[in-house]
Design a protein around this motif. Structure first.
Motif, PDB file in Angstrom:
ATOM      1  N   ASP A 167       0.820  -1.212   0.000  1.00 26.74           N
ATOM      2  CA  ASP A 167       0.000   0.000   0.000  1.00 26.74           C
ATOM      3  C   ASP A 167       0.853   1.261   0.000  1.00 26.74           C
ATOM      4  O   ASP A 167       0.499   2.255  -0.627  1.00 26.74           O
ATOM      5  CB  ASP A 167      -0.931  -0.005   1.211  1.00 26.74           C
ATOM      6  CG  ASP A 167      -1.933  -1.157   1.137  1.00 26.74           C
ATOM      7  OD1 ASP A 167      -2.243  -1.586   0.017  1.00 26.74           O
ATOM      8  OD2 ASP A 167      -2.368  -1.631   2.195  1.00 26.74           O
ATOM      9  N   PHE A 168       1.966   1.185   0.720  1.00 28.72           N
ATOM     10  CA  PHE A 168       2.868   2.332   0.685  1.00 28.72           C
ATOM     11  C   PHE A 168       3.345   2.591  -0.736  1.00 28.72           C
ATOM     12  O   PHE A 168       3.385   3.721  -1.204  1.00 28.72           O
ATOM     13  CB  PHE A 168       4.079   2.098   1.597  1.00 28.72           C
ATOM     14  CG  PHE A 168       3.776   2.239   3.049  1.00 28.72           C
ATOM     15  CD1 PHE A 168       3.363   3.451   3.567  1.00 28.72           C
ATOM     16  CD2 PHE A 168       3.921   1.163   3.909  1.00 28.72           C
ATOM     17  CE1 PHE A 168       3.084   3.594   4.920  1.00 28.72           C
ATOM     18  CE2 PHE A 168       3.644   1.290   5.258  1.00 28.72           C
ATOM     19  CZ  PHE A 168       3.221   2.503   5.762  1.00 28.72           C
ATOM     20  N   VAL A 169       3.696   1.516  -1.381  1.00 32.06           N
ATOM     21  CA  VAL A 169       4.193   1.656  -2.746  1.00 32.06           C
ATOM     22  C   VAL A 169       3.133   2.295  -3.633  1.00 32.06           C
ATOM     23  O   VAL A 169       3.411   3.218  -4.403  1.00 32.06           O
ATOM     24  CB  VAL A 169       4.605   0.281  -3.318  1.00 32.06           C
ATOM     25  CG1 VAL A 169       4.959   0.404  -4.791  1.00 32.06           C
ATOM     26  CG2 VAL A 169       5.772  -0.287  -2.537  1.00 32.06           C
ATOM     27  N   GLU A 170       1.925   1.832  -3.468  1.00 25.21           N
ATOM     28  CA  GLU A 170       0.865   2.356  -4.314  1.00 25.21           C
ATOM     29  C   GLU A 170       0.542   3.809  -3.972  1.00 25.21           C
ATOM     30  O   GLU A 170       0.439   4.662  -4.846  1.00 25.21           O
ATOM     31  CB  GLU A 170      -0.384   1.487  -4.164  1.00 25.21           C
ATOM     32  CG  GLU A 170      -1.488   1.870  -5.135  1.00 25.21           C
ATOM     33  CD  GLU A 170      -2.807   1.206  -4.780  1.00 25.21           C
ATOM     34  OE1 GLU A 170      -2.776   0.218  -4.019  1.00 25.21           O
ATOM     35  OE2 GLU A 170      -3.851   1.691  -5.252  1.00 25.21           O
ATOM     36  N   CYS A 171       0.384   4.085  -2.681  1.00 29.75           N
ATOM     37  CA  CYS A 171      -0.079   5.410  -2.260  1.00 29.75           C
ATOM     38  C   CYS A 171       0.972   6.490  -2.479  1.00 29.75           C
ATOM     39  O   CYS A 171       0.644   7.620  -2.821  1.00 29.75           O
ATOM     40  CB  CYS A 171      -0.488   5.389  -0.795  1.00 29.75           C
ATOM     41  SG  CYS A 171      -1.891   4.313  -0.493  1.00 29.75           S
ATOM     42  N   THR A 172       2.212   6.139  -2.225  1.00 34.97           N
ATOM     43  CA  THR A 172       3.228   7.168  -2.373  1.00 34.97           C
ATOM     44  C   THR A 172       3.660   7.324  -3.826  1.00 34.97           C
ATOM     45  O   THR A 172       4.313   8.286  -4.176  1.00 34.97           O
ATOM     46  CB  THR A 172       4.488   6.832  -1.555  1.00 34.97           C
ATOM     47  OG1 THR A 172       5.020   5.602  -2.029  1.00 34.97           O
ATOM     48  CG2 THR A 172       4.165   6.713  -0.083  1.00 34.97           C
ATOM     49  N   GLN A 173       3.314   6.340  -4.623  1.00 37.42           N
ATOM     50  CA  GLN A 173       3.758   6.313  -6.007  1.00 37.42           C
ATOM     51  C   GLN A 173       5.273   6.299  -6.119  1.00 37.42           C
ATOM     52  O   GLN A 173       5.833   6.766  -7.108  1.00 37.42           O
ATOM     53  CB  GLN A 173       3.187   7.478  -6.807  1.00 37.42           C
ATOM     54  CG  GLN A 173       1.673   7.449  -6.853  1.00 37.42           C
ATOM     55  CD  GLN A 173       1.132   8.447  -7.854  1.00 37.42           C
ATOM     56  OE1 GLN A 173       1.816   9.413  -8.192  1.00 37.42           O
ATOM     57  NE2 GLN A 173      -0.060   8.208  -8.353  1.00 37.42           N
ATOM     58  N   ALA A 174       5.897   5.798  -5.096  1.00 40.77           N
ATOM     59  CA  ALA A 174       7.341   5.607  -5.156  1.00 40.77           C
ATOM     60  C   ALA A 174       7.620   4.158  -5.529  1.00 40.77           C
ATOM     61  O   ALA A 174       6.728   3.310  -5.477  1.00 40.77           O
ATOM     62  CB  ALA A 174       7.964   5.941  -3.799  1.00 40.77           C
ATOM     63  N   SER A 175       8.849   3.897  -5.889  1.00 41.58           N
ATOM     64  CA  SER A 175       9.208   2.530  -6.249  1.00 41.58           C
ATOM     65  C   SER A 175       9.332   1.683  -4.987  1.00 41.58           C
ATOM     66  O   SER A 175       9.552   2.194  -3.893  1.00 41.58           O
ATOM     67  CB  SER A 175      10.524   2.531  -7.010  1.00 41.58           C
ATOM     68  OG  SER A 175      11.566   2.969  -6.176  1.00 41.58           O
ATOM     69  N   ALA A 176       9.209   0.392  -5.162  1.00 35.47           N
ATOM     70  CA  ALA A 176       9.323  -0.515  -4.026  1.00 35.47           C
ATOM     71  C   ALA A 176      10.672  -0.392  -3.317  1.00 35.47           C
ATOM     72  O   ALA A 176      10.702  -0.334  -2.083  1.00 35.47           O
ATOM     73  CB  ALA A 176       9.069  -1.949  -4.470  1.00 35.47           C
ATOM     74  N   PRO A 177      11.768  -0.331  -4.044  1.00 32.99           N
ATOM     75  CA  PRO A 177      13.044  -0.177  -3.337  1.00 32.99           C
ATOM     76  C   PRO A 177      13.109   1.110  -2.522  1.00 32.99           C
ATOM     77  O   PRO A 177      13.638   1.114  -1.415  1.00 32.99           O
ATOM     78  CB  PRO A 177      14.074  -0.166  -4.476  1.00 32.99           C
ATOM     79  CG  PRO A 177      13.435  -0.928  -5.563  1.00 32.99           C
ATOM     80  CD  PRO A 177      11.980  -0.604  -5.485  1.00 32.99           C
ATOM     81  N   ALA A 178      12.560   2.162  -3.059  1.00 32.58           N
ATOM     82  CA  ALA A 178      12.575   3.422  -2.314  1.00 32.58           C
ATOM     83  C   ALA A 178      11.777   3.289  -1.026  1.00 32.58           C
ATOM     84  O   ALA A 178      12.211   3.747   0.037  1.00 32.58           O
ATOM     85  CB  ALA A 178      12.009   4.553  -3.181  1.00 32.58           C
TER      86      ALA A 178
END
Lengths: 166, 166
Positions: A52-63
DNA sequence: CCGTATCCTGATAGATACTG
DNA sequence: CAGTATCTATCAGGATACGG
C-alpha cells in the motif's frame, strides 16, 4: 522575522545555530528523503502495508523499502508482525509515539502547500474526531484545551477534489 | 501568486518527482534541499546577507547561492537591493509572506527534534514578543486568540545549552 | 505476493577557480 | 566582498532481477 534587538544575541550563531547541531537540522537528516516523508504521511492516513505504501506514495518498491528501514532505524516506525488467517506471517508498519509526534510537521507542510501552492484549499481536511471541528496547526502561546492527539484525527476528502492524492 | 514558476518547475521535475500532487509533496519539492531549509531558518533568525547565510548555515557558498535562487524563484524569498553609506549597492534576502508562513513548519520540526533527538529541551526558545509567553506549534480546533505572526516572535537562547550538543 | 539487492541515472553538496 | 560556473563525489530514486 526576529526583532532587531535580539540580533545581537543571535549574532554569534556559531555557538548554537550550526547547520548540523540544531534540532531542525537533525530532524531533517532523518527525514531528508522525500520518500520517508511520504511514507510517514501514508502512515497517518492509515496505510500500514508495504504494498500500500508503494501504491499510495507512487514511489518505487526499493525506495519504500529503504525509507521504511531508515524510519525503523530512527524509531519513527515499528515493524509489527501480523497474520491474516490462511496466510503467512507478514510485517506491518506503524508509527511509534515519536512518529505520531510528527503530525504537526506534516500538517503544517500541507497547510502551507494548500495556501501557497494550491491557491487556497487543498484536497484534504483534517477534523477532530470528537468534536468534528476543523483541525489545524498554528502558533499558540497557551494550551487550548488538551491539544488534539494524532490518534484522534479524522481525515476528510473535500468534495471538489477527485482523488485523495491530487 | 507564487504559482507560475512553481508549476514550470514542478512540470520539469515531474519526471522524477514522486508522491503525486498533494500539497505536501509539492511543498517538499520546493524545500527538498537541506540548504534551503537552513537558509529559511536563518531568515527567521534575522540573517539577510549572503555571507551571513554561508557562515550560519555552514553550507558552501555555491549551495547557498543555489538555495537562494531557488527560494527566490518560488516566491519564498525576495532579493532587496540596499546600500550602506559609502558602499556599493548590494542585495539582501528577505522572506516573503509565503516564506513567513513557513514558520510553523520550521518550529514544528524544531519541537520534534527537541523532544525526540535532544531528549528534552533544545537550545532555542520561542516567545511571543508581546506577552513574553512561550510559543509553540500545536494542533488546534479553534482559533486561540489571533494566532501569533512570525513577525511577533522572539527567539531566546536557553541558558543550559551552550554547546552544539549531540 | 512481500521485500530486497543491484545497477544506472539524475540531483545535491563541496572545493576550486573565476568575475564584478 | 558578493556571488557564480564548473567539476566531482555522493546519495536518492527507479528499473530490473532475484529470493521468500
Amino acid at each position: 522575522m526576529v526583532a532587531i534587538e535580539f540580533e545581537d544575541r543571535l549574532r554569534d550563531r556559531s555557538k548554537w545555530s550550526i547547520g548540523g547541531a540544531c534540532s531542525m537540522s537533525k530532524a531533517l537528516d532523518l527525514l531528508s528523503t522525500k520518500t520517508a516523508f511520504l511514507v510517514i504521511r501514508e502512515c497517518f492516513y492509515g496505510t500500514s502495508r508495504f504494498e500500500d505504501f508503494v501504491e499510495c506514495t507512487q514511489a518505487s518498491a526499493p525506495a519504500v523499502s529503504r525509507a521504511l528501514r531508515q524510519l525503523e532505524a530512527t524509531g519513527i516506525v515499528i515493524r509489527v508482525p501480523y497474520q491474516e488467517p490462511g496466510k503467512r506471517v507478514q510485517d506491518e508498519y506503524r508509527l511509534t509515539e515519536a512518529g505520531k509526534d510528527l503530525f504537526p510537521v506534516l500538517l503544517s507542510l500541507v497547510q502551507w502547500g494548500d495556501k501557497h501552492l494550491q491557491g487556497g484549499r487543498g484536497p484534504l481536511s483534517f477534523v477532530d474526531a470528537d468534536s468534528g471541528r476543523p483541525l489545524r496547526v498554528d502558533l499558540i502561546t497557551e494550551i487550548a484545551d488538551p491539544p488534539t492527539r494524532p490518534e484522534n484525527i479524522e481525515i476528510r476528502l473535500n468534495a471538489q477534489s477527485r482523488r485523495r492524492s491530487s
